[in-house]
Design an enzyme around this catalytic site. Sequence first.
Site, PDB file in Angstrom:
ATOM      1  N   GLU A 111     115.581 -42.616 -54.924  1.00 17.76           N
ATOM      2  CA  GLU A 111     116.809 -43.359 -54.691  1.00 17.76           C
ATOM      3  C   GLU A 111     116.838 -44.669 -55.485  1.00 17.76           C
ATOM      4  O   GLU A 111     117.894 -45.067 -55.986  1.00 17.76           O
ATOM      5  CB  GLU A 111     116.967 -43.656 -53.196  1.00 17.76           C
ATOM      6  CG  GLU A 111     117.284 -42.449 -52.336  1.00 17.76           C
ATOM      7  CD  GLU A 111     116.051 -41.629 -51.982  1.00 17.76           C
ATOM      8  OE1 GLU A 111     116.198 -40.567 -51.340  1.00 17.76           O
ATOM      9  OE2 GLU A 111     114.930 -42.039 -52.354  1.00 17.76           O
ATOM     10  N   PRO A 143     101.673 -37.263 -61.309  1.00  9.84           N
ATOM     11  CA  PRO A 143     101.894 -36.976 -59.884  1.00  9.84           C
ATOM     12  C   PRO A 143     103.006 -37.856 -59.313  1.00  9.84           C
ATOM     13  O   PRO A 143     103.210 -38.985 -59.752  1.00  9.84           O
ATOM     14  CB  PRO A 143     100.549 -37.304 -59.224  1.00  9.84           C
ATOM     15  CG  PRO A 143      99.552 -37.275 -60.348  1.00  9.84           C
ATOM     16  CD  PRO A 143     100.292 -37.743 -61.558  1.00  9.84           C
ATOM     17  N   ARG A 144     103.695 -37.322 -58.323  1.00  8.19           N
ATOM     18  CA  ARG A 144     104.820 -38.032 -57.719  1.00  8.19           C
ATOM     19  C   ARG A 144     104.371 -39.271 -56.956  1.00  8.19           C
ATOM     20  O   ARG A 144     105.007 -40.320 -57.024  1.00  8.19           O
ATOM     21  CB  ARG A 144     105.566 -37.076 -56.769  1.00  8.19           C
ATOM     22  CG  ARG A 144     106.710 -37.703 -55.979  1.00  8.19           C
ATOM     23  CD  ARG A 144     107.897 -37.964 -56.862  1.00  8.19           C
ATOM     24  NE  ARG A 144     109.051 -38.405 -56.086  1.00  8.19           N
ATOM     25  CZ  ARG A 144     110.218 -38.712 -56.642  1.00  8.19           C
ATOM     26  NH1 ARG A 144     110.385 -38.613 -57.933  1.00  8.19           N
ATOM     27  NH2 ARG A 144     111.225 -39.105 -55.897  1.00  8.19           N
ATOM     28  N   GLY A 179     106.639 -46.630 -62.908  1.00 10.77           N
ATOM     29  CA  GLY A 179     107.723 -47.169 -63.714  1.00 10.77           C
ATOM     30  C   GLY A 179     107.685 -46.800 -65.184  1.00 10.77           C
ATOM     31  O   GLY A 179     108.431 -47.378 -65.977  1.00 10.77           O
ATOM     32  N   GLU A 180     106.854 -45.823 -65.567  1.00  9.26           N
ATOM     33  CA  GLU A 180     106.734 -45.472 -66.982  1.00  9.26           C
ATOM     34  C   GLU A 180     107.116 -44.026 -67.271  1.00  9.26           C
ATOM     35  O   GLU A 180     106.822 -43.508 -68.341  1.00  9.26           O
ATOM     36  CB  GLU A 180     105.297 -45.712 -67.459  1.00  9.26           C
ATOM     37  CG  GLU A 180     104.889 -47.162 -67.472  1.00  9.26           C
ATOM     38  CD  GLU A 180     103.601 -47.387 -68.247  1.00  9.26           C
ATOM     39  OE1 GLU A 180     103.591 -48.270 -69.127  1.00  9.26           O
ATOM     40  OE2 GLU A 180     102.599 -46.663 -67.981  1.00  9.26           O
ATOM     41  N   ASN A 216     114.367 -35.329 -60.169  1.00  7.05           N
ATOM     42  CA  ASN A 216     115.408 -35.640 -61.149  1.00  7.05           C
ATOM     43  C   ASN A 216     115.243 -34.860 -62.462  1.00  7.05           C
ATOM     44  O   ASN A 216     114.352 -35.162 -63.265  1.00  7.05           O
ATOM     45  CB  ASN A 216     115.405 -37.143 -61.430  1.00  7.05           C
ATOM     46  CG  ASN A 216     116.661 -37.597 -62.139  1.00  7.05           C
ATOM     47  OD1 ASN A 216     117.398 -36.798 -62.698  1.00  7.05           O
ATOM     48  ND2 ASN A 216     116.906 -38.892 -62.122  1.00  7.05           N
ATOM     49  N   GLU A 243     116.518 -37.013 -66.142  1.00  6.37           N
ATOM     50  CA  GLU A 243     115.772 -37.990 -66.944  1.00  6.37           C
ATOM     51  C   GLU A 243     115.283 -37.372 -68.256  1.00  6.37           C
ATOM     52  O   GLU A 243     115.543 -37.935 -69.326  1.00  6.37           O
ATOM     53  CB  GLU A 243     114.626 -38.570 -66.121  1.00  6.37           C
ATOM     54  CG  GLU A 243     115.113 -39.495 -65.017  1.00  6.37           C
ATOM     55  CD  GLU A 243     114.015 -39.955 -64.076  1.00  6.37           C
ATOM     56  OE1 GLU A 243     114.086 -41.105 -63.609  1.00  6.37           O
ATOM     57  OE2 GLU A 243     113.090 -39.167 -63.809  1.00  6.37           O
TER      58      GLU A 243
END
Length: 434
Positions: free
Chosen positions: A56, A263-264, A305-306, A331, A334
């Site tokens: 989100e 990994p998530r 963040g990468e 997603n 992306e």
Amino acid sequence: MGRRLYSTTLYALMPLIWQRVWRESLPERSRRERLGHIPDYREERVLWVHAASVGEVTTARSLIRSLIDDYPEHRVVVTTMTATGARQLVTLFADLVTHHFLPLDFPGAAHRFIERLQPELGLIVDTELWPNLIHAASDAGTPLAVVNGRITPKAFRRYRRFDALMRESLSRLVWVGAKSGEDAKRFRTLGVEARNLTVTGALKFDLDIDETRLGAGEALRASWGDRPVWIAASTHDGEEQAILEAHRQVLSQLPDALLILVPRHPQRFDTVYETCLAEAMTTVRRSRQEGVRPETQVYLGDTMGELMLLYACADMAFVGGSWLEDVGGHNLLEPAALGVPVLSGPCLESLREVADALVVEEARREVADGHALGRVLLELFDNPAERERLGTVARSLVDAHRGALALTRRHVARLIEARRLAYLMEEEGVEPPS
């Protein structure tokens, strides 16, 4: 009556709920925020965005940026439910926004949170419909809206079991910007008035592409030399074994191939690294700034963040969470926005409309398991023209569906202006029109 029973149930489950959220914390943040104990912002002008977790926050990135730019006199406060969402927010915005954890949906905690925050407008990203929070905002005169609103068929069936509770709560929302016509129908069925409902499209299509990050990704890829590279991103427990099986299949024919594995959840980084080593894969970790050598087989993207930077390094992308029914995918847009061919499993319930659009345009390849993934990877590595076609069509689809952000911004501006006028009328003792 329905909300009273709901609150009583929450109190009864409090030990289990508290145990669940205990680990979702940050060292510098008090867990008392979960009970609404945040600083007092009543002397400031506040816009509030709630983005539950990493997905989100990523979806709302362009909207949050627009709030910062459009309303510089306001403080933008963003709440999350998870620590990973908080970390992603800091990575994206640093000190441009203020973060707090959302309180648990106990009546007192929700009331305390709203009383101390007193935002001019609250925006819920996707769908986290907490009845006591909605009521606390409504009772305090705080307009609350849903942006990028979605309700999956599974969630819809669950909400229908509590029809009276949800109907009474959702009728208090001032506006819902729904992702699709089907989402709008579900919101309407659950009690949102037609006049307060707009189909905006999906904010995810309005991706904010950071050219600096893309340049860094291209430079990183160039440092690895001319070798086949693919990425498996946002993976979950139960998927990495199949992904490594697929990579072993690729290595049997392309021994210099490199897998970027992301990994998530950051709490699984160490576990996934150990899994790679147990599978006898030569693995280096990005977090340790370990360079990719010719013999490296797996590059573990264990940073936050990468992801877009790492997508920019790849010839193809497998998006995780798509082999697990209880996750429903992550997603797909992306990699598509970067022109990277998109592969996924079949479990995409949480983003069905996007997934189907990519299939209709022949811009996504679906694979049932690790063996099928390996076979498709080899096929596409051997066919650069088809890779380029997949990437080009995917990027064109994203570009064609942009526009949700502009429409959402217009409605947000309308709601903020309406709140300002209502405040001025209240100050002058003028009754608002009925």
